[in-house]
Scaffold this motif. Sequence first.
Motif, PDB file in Angstrom:
ATOM      1  N   SER A  21       1.145  -1.130  -0.062  1.00 64.58           N
ATOM      2  CA  SER A  21       0.071   0.347  -0.265  1.00 64.58           C
ATOM      3  C   SER A  21       0.610   1.608   0.262  1.00 64.58           C
ATOM      4  N   PHE A  22       2.242   1.138   0.627  1.00 65.21           N
ATOM      5  CA  PHE A  22       2.754   2.428   0.943  1.00 65.21           C
ATOM      6  C   PHE A  22       3.526   2.448  -1.112  1.00 65.21           C
ATOM      7  N   ARG A  23       3.899   1.645  -1.190  1.00 58.33           N
ATOM      8  CA  ARG A  23       4.235   1.471  -2.645  1.00 58.33           C
ATOM      9  C   ARG A  23       2.941   2.568  -3.527  1.00 58.33           C
ATOM     10  N   HIS A  24       2.278   2.142  -3.183  1.00 60.13           N
ATOM     11  CA  HIS A  24       1.201   2.598  -4.320  1.00 60.13           C
ATOM     12  C   HIS A  24       0.369   4.257  -4.413  1.00 60.13           C
ATOM     13  N   LEU A  25       0.484   4.230  -2.192  1.00 54.91           N
ATOM     14  CA  LEU A  25       0.555   5.750  -2.498  1.00 54.91           C
ATOM     15  C   LEU A  25       1.793   6.450  -2.847  1.00 54.91           C
ATOM     16  N   ALA A  26       2.559   5.952  -3.473  1.00 54.68           N
ATOM     17  CA  ALA A  26       3.788   6.223  -3.713  1.00 54.68           C
ATOM     18  C   ALA A  26       3.531   6.996  -5.354  1.00 54.68           C
ATOM     19  N   GLY A  27       3.115   6.641  -5.538  1.00 51.36           N
ATOM     20  CA  GLY A  27       3.030   6.349  -7.259  1.00 51.36           C
ATOM     21  C   GLY A  27       2.267   7.463  -7.644  1.00 51.36           C
ATOM     22  N   LEU A  28       1.136   8.350  -6.921  1.00 49.30           N
ATOM     23  CA  LEU A  28       0.488   9.220  -6.757  1.00 49.30           C
ATOM     24  C   LEU A  28       0.734  10.431  -7.014  1.00 49.30           C
ATOM     25  N   ASP A  29       0.435  11.469  -7.135  1.00 48.62           N
ATOM     26  CA  ASP A  29       0.866  13.031  -7.763  1.00 48.62           C
ATOM     27  C   ASP A  29       1.028  13.601  -6.333  1.00 48.62           C
ATOM     28  N   THR A  30       1.544  13.888  -5.857  1.00 49.96           N
ATOM     29  CA  THR A  30       1.677  14.612  -4.532  1.00 49.96           C
ATOM     30  C   THR A  30       2.931  15.265  -3.877  1.00 49.96           C
ATOM     31  N   GLU A  31       2.680  16.873  -3.494  1.00 50.29           N
ATOM     32  CA  GLU A  31       2.983  17.812  -3.169  1.00 50.29           C
ATOM     33  C   GLU A  31       2.761  17.541  -1.739  1.00 50.29           C
ATOM     34  N   VAL A  32       1.792  17.553  -1.201  1.00 51.40           N
ATOM     35  CA  VAL A  32       2.134  17.779   0.262  1.00 51.40           C
ATOM     36  C   VAL A  32       1.442  16.419   1.144  1.00 51.40           C
ATOM     37  N   ALA A  33       2.825  15.249   1.619  1.00 50.71           N
ATOM     38  CA  ALA A  33       2.162  14.403   1.976  1.00 50.71           C
ATOM     39  C   ALA A  33       1.518  14.443   4.174  1.00 50.71           C
ATOM     40  N   CYS A  34       0.580  14.003   3.982  1.00 52.38           N
ATOM     41  CA  CYS A  34       0.066  14.442   5.773  1.00 52.38           C
ATOM     42  C   CYS A  34      -0.040  13.169   6.382  1.00 52.38           C
ATOM     43  N   PHE A  35       1.336  12.785   7.009  1.00 51.81           N
ATOM     44  CA  PHE A  35       1.221  11.216   7.873  1.00 51.81           C
ATOM     45  C   PHE A  35      -0.389  11.414   9.358  1.00 51.81           C
ATOM     46  N   GLY A  36       0.065   9.676   9.621  1.00 50.09           N
ATOM     47  CA  GLY A  36      -0.670   9.838  10.855  1.00 50.09           C
ATOM     48  C   GLY A  36       0.621   9.975  11.647  1.00 50.09           C
ATOM     49  N   HIS A  37       1.411   9.743  11.823  1.00 53.61           N
ATOM     50  CA  HIS A  37       2.328   9.917  12.766  1.00 53.61           C
ATOM     51  C   HIS A  37       4.003  11.118  12.228  1.00 53.61           C
ATOM     52  N   GLY A  38       4.633  11.379  12.410  1.00 54.56           N
ATOM     53  CA  GLY A  38       5.812  12.356  12.302  1.00 54.56           C
ATOM     54  C   GLY A  38       5.638  13.628  11.107  1.00 54.56           C
TER      55      GLY A  38
END
Length: 234
Positions: free
Chosen positions: A195-212
């Motif tokens: 799932s991490f790898r799937h999200l990495a394939g999205l066009d993203t400028e800002v990524a907001c995590f549950g922790h960190g």
Amino acid sequence: MDVIELLPRLRLLRFPVGQAYLWRDGDELTLIDAGPAGSGAGITEAAEALGRIRRVVLTHFHEDHAGGAGEVAALTGAEVLAHALEAPVVRGEVPGPPPVFEDWERPLHAEAVRRLPRGGFERPARVTEVSGGDVLDFGGGARVVHVPGHTDGSVALHLPRHGVLFTGDTVAASPVDGSVMPGVFNTDRDRTVASFRHLAGLDTEVACFGHGDPVTARAGEVLRKAAGTRAASG
């Protein structure tokens, strides 16, 4: 609770364990995750200067993300949404499956539990069920991305128009050096990595995590480097 402005439309709400986010469309607010039990009053107070919380979208059922949802709903009348696999757990109808711990995760989990409020939490009276591929009415069209692994019904939210991604606990940033990595305390680590790898394939400028700490520039590149993948084609 600390409130940090990430973008004019986006606030980070940081709790002793975990964090949530407020997204603003005019005077209408969407809360992504709701912190642990006891967070509802602080969240609604922080939101008052920005607008009205219209909905609460939960990335998964864990207490540090869903514990304040019932409080916020009771205080504001907001709709609570969760994946169809998570909703019965959020409503308290069934127990959630426990994580499968790596040995090194056990002391981290014990410390996190120690910092959470003791006792149960107020359950939302109603939970609207969503599925992967649904598009929610905020942020110019927020796409629900099913990302199983941390829990069976974990979701991320992708706002393509704004280049913003809310990953829940599928992705985290290290508190030590800020490095981006798959989240911990998973029901299935292999599925979390996929799932991490799937999200990495999205066009993203800002990524907001549950922790960190969030990544606030060129987030897609950062996630792809961490995942060892290339940009999605097409």
